[in-house]
Motif scaffolding. Sequence first.
Motif, mmCIF file in Angstrom:
data_model
loop_
_atom_site.group_PDB
_atom_site.id
_atom_site.type_symbol
_atom_site.label_atom_id
_atom_site.label_comp_id
_atom_site.label_asym_id
_atom_site.label_seq_id
_atom_site.Cartn_x
_atom_site.Cartn_y
_atom_site.Cartn_z
ATOM 1 N N ALA A 180 12.754 77.880 -7.084
ATOM 2 C CA ALA A 180 12.336 78.352 -5.767
ATOM 3 C C ALA A 180 11.724 77.254 -4.908
ATOM 4 O O ALA A 180 11.598 77.406 -3.695
ATOM 5 C CB ALA A 180 11.336 79.498 -5.916
ATOM 6 N N ASN A 181 11.358 76.131 -5.521
ATOM 7 C CA ASN A 181 10.700 75.074 -4.756
ATOM 8 C C ASN A 181 11.213 73.698 -5.162
ATOM 9 O O ASN A 181 10.471 72.858 -5.671
ATOM 10 C CB ASN A 181 9.177 75.144 -4.959
ATOM 11 C CG ASN A 181 8.412 74.217 -4.032
ATOM 12 O OD1 ASN A 181 8.965 73.671 -3.075
ATOM 13 N ND2 ASN A 181 7.120 74.039 -4.304
ATOM 14 N N PRO A 182 12.506 73.423 -4.953
ATOM 15 C CA PRO A 182 13.037 72.100 -5.326
ATOM 16 C C PRO A 182 12.388 70.962 -4.548
ATOM 17 O O PRO A 182 12.188 69.871 -5.089
ATOM 18 C CB PRO A 182 14.529 72.229 -5.017
ATOM 19 C CG PRO A 182 14.633 73.346 -4.027
ATOM 20 C CD PRO A 182 13.530 74.292 -4.369
ATOM 21 N N LYS A 183 12.050 71.208 -3.274
ATOM 22 C CA LYS A 183 11.430 70.152 -2.463
ATOM 23 C C LYS A 183 10.072 69.764 -3.036
ATOM 24 O O LYS A 183 9.726 68.585 -3.123
ATOM 25 C CB LYS A 183 11.272 70.624 -1.018
ATOM 26 C CG LYS A 183 10.804 69.530 -0.070
ATOM 27 C CD LYS A 183 10.895 69.999 1.365
ATOM 28 C CE LYS A 183 10.618 68.832 2.307
ATOM 29 N NZ LYS A 183 9.283 68.740 2.775
ATOM 30 N N GLY A 184 9.291 70.769 -3.438
ATOM 31 C CA GLY A 184 7.998 70.476 -4.035
ATOM 32 C C GLY A 184 8.140 69.672 -5.312
ATOM 33 O O GLY A 184 7.332 68.775 -5.583
ATOM 34 N N GLY A 185 9.175 69.973 -6.100
ATOM 35 C CA GLY A 185 9.427 69.213 -7.304
ATOM 36 C C GLY A 185 9.786 67.769 -7.007
ATOM 37 O O GLY A 185 9.304 66.841 -7.666
ATOM 38 N N GLU A 186 10.624 67.563 -6.012
ATOM 39 C CA GLU A 186 11.020 66.204 -5.637
ATOM 40 C C GLU A 186 9.819 65.395 -5.150
ATOM 41 O O GLU A 186 9.664 64.216 -5.491
ATOM 42 C CB GLU A 186 12.094 66.269 -4.553
ATOM 43 C CG GLU A 186 13.433 66.807 -5.041
ATOM 44 C CD GLU A 186 14.403 67.063 -3.894
ATOM 45 O OE1 GLU A 186 14.042 66.761 -2.736
ATOM 46 O OE2 GLU A 186 15.506 67.567 -4.168
ATOM 47 N N GLU A 187 8.972 66.024 -4.357
ATOM 48 C CA GLU A 187 7.783 65.334 -3.848
ATOM 49 C C GLU A 187 6.835 64.982 -4.991
ATOM 50 O O GLU A 187 6.249 63.894 -5.014
ATOM 51 C CB GLU A 187 7.080 66.206 -2.807
ATOM 52 C CG GLU A 187 7.878 66.361 -1.518
ATOM 53 C CD GLU A 187 7.278 67.377 -0.566
ATOM 54 O OE1 GLU A 187 6.337 68.113 -0.981
ATOM 55 O OE2 GLU A 187 7.725 67.447 0.593
ATOM 56 N N ALA A 188 6.686 65.879 -5.938
ATOM 57 C CA ALA A 188 5.810 65.609 -7.081
ATOM 58 C C ALA A 188 6.344 64.452 -7.915
ATOM 59 O O ALA A 188 5.576 63.594 -8.362
ATOM 60 C CB ALA A 188 5.665 66.864 -7.934
ATOM 61 N N MET A 189 7.653 64.425 -8.127
ATOM 62 C CA MET A 189 8.248 63.377 -8.954
ATOM 63 C C MET A 189 8.137 61.997 -8.320
ATOM 64 O O MET A 189 8.244 60.983 -9.007
ATOM 65 C CB MET A 189 9.716 63.702 -9.235
ATOM 66 C CG MET A 189 9.928 64.870 -10.181
ATOM 67 S SD MET A 189 9.202 64.629 -11.821
ATOM 68 C CE MET A 189 10.243 63.317 -12.470
#
Length: 247
Positions: free
Chosen positions: A149-158
């Motif tokens: 549900a939150n791929p963008k948040g995952g990318e930013e975290a990585m």
Amino acid sequence: MTRTLRIAILSSLGALALAGCGDSKTDPAKEQDVIAKVAAPANKSWSQTVAVSPDGGYVMGNPDAPIKIVEFASITCSHCAEFSKESHEEIKRDFIDTGRVSLELRNFVRDPLDASAAAIIRCAPVDRFYPLIENTFASQAELFAAAQANPKGGEEAMALAPAQRFPALAKAWKLDTFFQSRGVTAEQVNACLGKIENISKLEEGTNAAIEKYQVQGTPTFLINGQVAEGVATWPLLRDRLRTMGAR
């Protein structure tokens, strides 16, 4: 797989399918004599007896059990979740609580979601390990839905430095609230994931499984130190244990 590839998996959001599951071919063995039951310590069952092994796994049961199982498992593997669902009551009741069999689970991490969840579970008290991991397997779909549900948040975290990366992933993918509902506080989640050595230990354990036992899929089982070829489901493992005398 090599150490370099495993490190790449931990830094990639697209690694969920890189590790597969074991096949289901059977490997018949000669039936052995029945093993005598071993009494548990006073006021405690063997399935309530859990300790951390020198290899970083969590051993449930009689430490001197004549049949020792090691399971390499990934929290994001659907076949591992199915094994947990099918086995957890029966393996405790009929095999571990008899003192004949011990079970050691070693995390085999395949992706950042897997590594984050595994680290949080391992930061909890030892006696909470199996209840937490069984519940997490049972709620696997919830984990996937929150991450997807939150791929963008995952990318930013990585993109963050390692010490900030995994706490940020936990927040973006709602792992913090997932484990809060299971008795782990937000502060404990952040403190656990903020120590990059907790992730590194999981990575090292995964690399060791690849290098020593050529583990390429999950679940993979060792029985008394040997890879149980073709045994990747509870019915097959149960039959093997019975053949070995745990019946």
